[in-house]
Design a protein around this motif. Sequence first.
Motif, short mmCIF file in Angstrom:
data_model
loop_
_atom_site.label_atom_id
_atom_site.label_comp_id
_atom_site.label_asym_id
_atom_site.label_seq_id
_atom_site.Cartn_x
_atom_site.Cartn_y
_atom_site.Cartn_z
N CYS A 24 1.03 -1.53 -0.29
CA CYS A 24 0.40 0.15 0.03
C CYS A 24 1.20 1.17 0.09
O CYS A 24 0.77 2.04 -0.27
CB CYS A 24 -1.00 0.11 1.21
N GLY A 25 2.13 0.86 0.01
CA GLY A 25 2.75 2.28 0.15
C GLY A 25 3.19 3.39 1.58
O GLY A 25 4.28 3.89 1.67
N THR A 26 2.22 2.52 2.76
CA THR A 26 2.80 3.41 4.14
C THR A 26 2.99 2.77 5.46
O THR A 26 2.27 1.71 5.71
CB THR A 26 0.57 4.04 3.82
N GLY A 27 3.58 3.39 5.23
CA GLY A 27 4.40 2.44 6.24
C GLY A 27 5.62 1.72 6.76
O GLY A 27 6.47 1.60 5.79
N ARG A 28 5.11 0.71 7.42
CA ARG A 28 5.85 -0.64 7.62
C ARG A 28 5.49 -1.98 7.01
O ARG A 28 4.50 -2.23 7.89
CB ARG A 28 6.77 -0.87 8.55
N ALA A 29 5.89 -3.04 6.97
CA ALA A 29 5.03 -4.56 6.55
C ALA A 29 6.20 -5.37 6.81
O ALA A 29 7.44 -4.96 6.99
CB ALA A 29 5.09 -4.28 5.16
N PRO A 111 -5.22 -10.74 -1.18
CA PRO A 111 -5.47 -9.77 -0.04
C PRO A 111 -6.64 -8.85 -1.59
O PRO A 111 -5.71 -8.66 -2.53
CB PRO A 111 -4.80 -8.96 0.10
N SER A 112 -7.86 -8.32 -1.22
CA SER A 112 -8.88 -7.74 -1.99
C SER A 112 -8.51 -6.00 -1.91
O SER A 112 -8.82 -6.01 -0.50
CB SER A 112 -9.65 -8.01 -2.19
N ALA A 113 -8.48 -5.79 -2.93
CA ALA A 113 -7.61 -3.90 -3.05
C ALA A 113 -6.83 -3.75 -2.28
O ALA A 113 -7.18 -2.26 -1.46
CB ALA A 113 -9.13 -3.53 -3.03
N GLY A 114 -6.22 -4.61 -1.68
CA GLY A 114 -5.38 -3.79 -0.66
C GLY A 114 -5.00 -4.03 0.94
O GLY A 114 -6.99 -4.54 1.61
N ASP A 117 -5.90 0.10 5.01
CA ASP A 117 -5.75 1.53 5.51
C ASP A 117 -6.23 2.48 3.99
O ASP A 117 -6.40 3.67 4.48
CB ASP A 117 -4.07 1.83 5.23
N HIS A 118 -6.13 2.30 3.40
CA HIS A 118 -6.53 2.94 2.04
C HIS A 118 -8.18 2.22 1.15
O HIS A 118 -8.60 2.75 0.49
CB HIS A 118 -5.78 3.07 0.25
#
Length: 131
Positions: A24-29, A111-114, A117-118
């Motif tokens: 998603c481009g946000t935070g850490r994973a 995962p559907s649609a990420g 968070d978004h």
Amino acid sequence: MTLAVRAMTQLAGWPDLVEVRPSCGTGRALRSAQSEIVHFHSDQDVDLHLTARAMQRFEGHLKDATAIRMVPGSRWVTIRLEVNTDIELMLTLASLALQAHQTWPVADDMPSAGCNDHRGTALPREHLSGG
């Protein structure tokens, strides 16, 4: 040290998880060989990817946990880390998610649609049950 940093530090030590850039481009994973498992988006909000089977199996428990928020149609649950027991809940669910992805991988269980968070606001459990 925030609760999210403490939880991330604990999970980063698990041998089956590696840190990656979140899709998603946000935070850490953190991800396993099969899938992204957890996204840390803020000091309090964590998204955890469960399989469809795990979501169905534990749906009642997830809806009853006050720290859990769910988005209809998403295979991610959002955990709000506010107290130490929320970390314990998140670690338990991360273990279940990791085991589910390793034991029962399903080709179309991506995962559907990420992550959530978004996807807009996650719904508290009382909205999911119509209450």
